[in-house]
Scaffold this motif. Structure first.
Motif, PDB file in Angstrom:
ATOM      1  N   MET A  80       0.812  -1.208   0.000  1.00 30.16           N
ATOM      2  CA  MET A  80       0.000   0.000   0.000  1.00 30.16           C
ATOM      3  C   MET A  80       0.851   1.265   0.000  1.00 30.16           C
TER       4      MET A  80
ATOM      5  N   ALA B 268       2.402   1.706  -3.554  1.00 33.10           N
ATOM      6  CA  ALA B 268       1.466   1.704  -4.674  1.00 33.10           C
ATOM      7  C   ALA B 268       1.541   3.039  -5.412  1.00 33.10           C
TER       8      ALA B 268
ATOM      9  N   ALA C 276      -0.816   4.657  -7.044  1.00 34.68           N
ATOM     10  CA  ALA C 276      -1.995   5.496  -6.819  1.00 34.68           C
ATOM     11  C   ALA C 276      -2.113   5.846  -5.335  1.00 34.68           C
TER      12      ALA C 276
ATOM     13  N   ARG D 268      -3.656   6.380  -1.741  1.00 41.79           N
ATOM     14  CA  ARG D 268      -4.659   5.550  -1.072  1.00 41.79           C
ATOM     15  C   ARG D 268      -6.082   6.045  -1.319  1.00 41.79           C
TER      16      ARG D 268
ATOM     17  N   GLU E 297      -7.362   7.358  -3.778  1.00 42.80           N
ATOM     18  CA  GLU E 297      -7.812   7.100  -5.144  1.00 42.80           C
ATOM     19  C   GLU E 297      -7.997   5.611  -5.427  1.00 42.80           C
ATOM     20  N   GLN E 298      -7.672   4.762  -4.464  1.00 41.95           N
ATOM     21  CA  GLN E 298      -7.802   3.327  -4.663  1.00 41.95           C
ATOM     22  C   GLN E 298      -9.239   2.892  -4.391  1.00 41.95           C
ATOM     23  N   LEU E 299      -9.770   2.025  -5.233  1.00 40.64           N
ATOM     24  CA  LEU E 299     -11.149   1.578  -5.135  1.00 40.64           C
ATOM     25  C   LEU E 299     -11.464   0.958  -3.777  1.00 40.64           C
TER      26      LEU E 299
ATOM     27  N   HIS F 276     -10.315   1.634  -0.891  1.00 41.22           N
ATOM     28  CA  HIS F 276     -10.494   2.707   0.090  1.00 41.22           C
ATOM     29  C   HIS F 276     -11.877   3.346  -0.063  1.00 41.22           C
ATOM     30  N   ARG F 277     -12.272   3.620  -1.288  1.00 44.35           N
ATOM     31  CA  ARG F 277     -13.568   4.252  -1.553  1.00 44.35           C
ATOM     32  C   ARG F 277     -14.738   3.370  -1.123  1.00 44.35           C
TER      33      ARG F 277
ATOM     34  N   GLY G 154      -9.712  -7.789  -4.663  1.00 45.13           N
ATOM     35  CA  GLY G 154      -8.768  -7.054  -3.831  1.00 45.13           C
ATOM     36  C   GLY G 154      -8.002  -7.965  -2.891  1.00 45.13           C
TER      37      GLY G 154
END
Length: 151
Positions: free
Chosen positions: A17, A20, A22, A24, A26-28, A30-31, A71
């Motif tokens: 993580m 990465a 991207a 955090r 912006e990571q799916l 997380h959303r 994931g």
């Protein structure tokens, strides 16, 4: 989160993580509110809230199950890929057994096959009562990390 008892070839979840490309936010995962709670070579566990991940009928969206499964399986494959290697999803199959309408679901990814070029994981998703809501299988391709690219 646990990350103990791994070999030198296993990358930690924190490293995956942190490094990465991207951010955090912006990571799916997380959303969608996904949290990895256990991360060891033979088992990656994570949770996801039903709220915010429903389809129009009020049920947990099947696509949300797929995101959780891919994931967790991808984290497991990346941890075991080895230094300088990455894992990318190749095939995902999900069977939705029962609806979840509230609370949190938990996914557990365990290896079915760990090879040098592919890795396959079974991901079992259950509701808060321990009832299986989804069975998934993910196969990842394992490849060398492109030069100059973070894992």
């Amino acid at each position: 989160m646990t990350n103990a008892g791994h070999s030198d070839s296993v990358t930690s979840y924190e490293t995956l993580m942190t490094e990465a490309p991207a951010p955090r936010e912006e990571q799916l995962a997380h959303r969608m509110g996904i949290a990895v709670t256990e991360c060891v070579p033979d088992r990656v566990v994570g949770t996801m809230p039903v709220a915010g991940n429903r389809q129009p009928y009020g049920l947990l969206h099947g696509g949300a199950n797929a995101v959780l499964a891919e994931g967790l399986g991808s984290v497991a494959a990346a941890m075991n890929a080895g230094t300088g290697r990455i894992a990318v999803g190749l095939e995902l199959s999900c069977t939705h057994h029962r609806a979840a309408t509230e609370g949190v679901v938990t996914g557990v990814a365990t290896p079915l096959h760990r090879g040098s070029s592919t890795a396959t994981y079974e991901i079992v998703i259950t509701d808060e009562r321990g009832k299986r809501t989804c069975s998934a299988r993910l196969t990842c391709a394992l490849r060398d990390q492109p030069p100059g690219e973070k894992p």
